[in-house]
Enzyme design. Sequence first.
Site, short mmCIF file in Angstrom:
data_model
loop_
_atom_site.label_atom_id
_atom_site.label_comp_id
_atom_site.label_asym_id
_atom_site.label_seq_id
_atom_site.Cartn_x
_atom_site.Cartn_y
_atom_site.Cartn_z
N TYR A 105 0.84 -1.20 0.00
CA TYR A 105 0.00 0.00 0.00
C TYR A 105 0.87 1.24 0.00
CZ TYR A 105 -4.31 -2.54 1.20
OH TYR A 105 -5.40 -3.35 1.19
N TYR A 144 -0.38 -9.73 0.73
CA TYR A 144 0.60 -9.05 1.58
C TYR A 144 0.57 -9.64 3.00
CZ TYR A 144 -3.46 -6.16 3.04
OH TYR A 144 -4.67 -5.71 3.49
N ARG A 154 -2.64 -11.86 3.73
CA ARG A 154 -3.99 -11.61 3.23
C ARG A 154 -4.13 -12.10 1.80
NH1 ARG A 154 -7.65 -8.21 4.37
NH2 ARG A 154 -8.80 -10.08 3.88
N HIS A 159 -10.57 -3.22 -1.45
CA HIS A 159 -11.52 -2.63 -0.50
C HIS A 159 -12.55 -1.81 -1.26
CE1 HIS A 159 -9.09 -3.53 3.14
NE2 HIS A 159 -8.10 -3.50 2.27
FE LIG Z 1 -6.22 -4.54 2.47
#
Ligand SMILES: [Fe+2]
Length: 235
Positions: A105, A144, A154, A159
Amino acid sequence: MSDVVLPDDPDFGPDVQVGYPGYRATRWRAPGRPLATLPEELHDAAGPVFGGGDVDPLDADLTRRHDGEPLGERIVVSGRVLDEDGRPVRGALVEIWQANAAGRYRHEVDRHPAPLDPNFSGAGRCLTGADGGYRFTTVKPGAYPWQNHPNAWRPAHIHFSVFGRLFTQRLVTQMYFPGDPLFPYDPILNAVRDPRARALLVAGFDPGTTEPEWALGFRWDIVLGGRAATPTEES
Ligand SMILES: [Fe+2]
């Protein structure tokens, strides 16, 4: 999604969607006291109200936000926002955010050793059309690591947030990709206890929206109520 099995964990108890022991952070995020009722005037407060002039069509293309193109597998993610009777919800603001193709991210708290992509920010938005449809062009996010438990990763996910007409109408959830081998190990996905409900969070590969020589297509509908309702983080 019949391949999903729950971890052999005594904490996986009866139907629990908030305060889920396997997902440690829910200890701080789930309500510990009875919910408070908002003042009536807030229920009626209209807005935020978005129109076509507020949302640029380019906002829905996460691959064209910088000078160059991001690395990764280009994909088109589309679907419809539907109410509990299957009717399209038009004019809803759909926002997405995601990791880049390496699973990183662009956020200050994400410091794990995967590269940032200078051509990818990872956020987009669009308004649903008359048919309730939305459509994003992006790259497939990578898996990640997170520190929920030892060796926790994950599954790839995007999202989603959907805004309605009132301040009190916002739903947040995650969309997954079909066949991810990390499904059985993910406490966030498995916090949704009903396997049929978990399946509603997984997009389908769609040859119909796959564009030749350009991008793979995935379809995912968001249903706001009823038996086929998409699980959300407020559920
Ligand atoms: Fe996420």
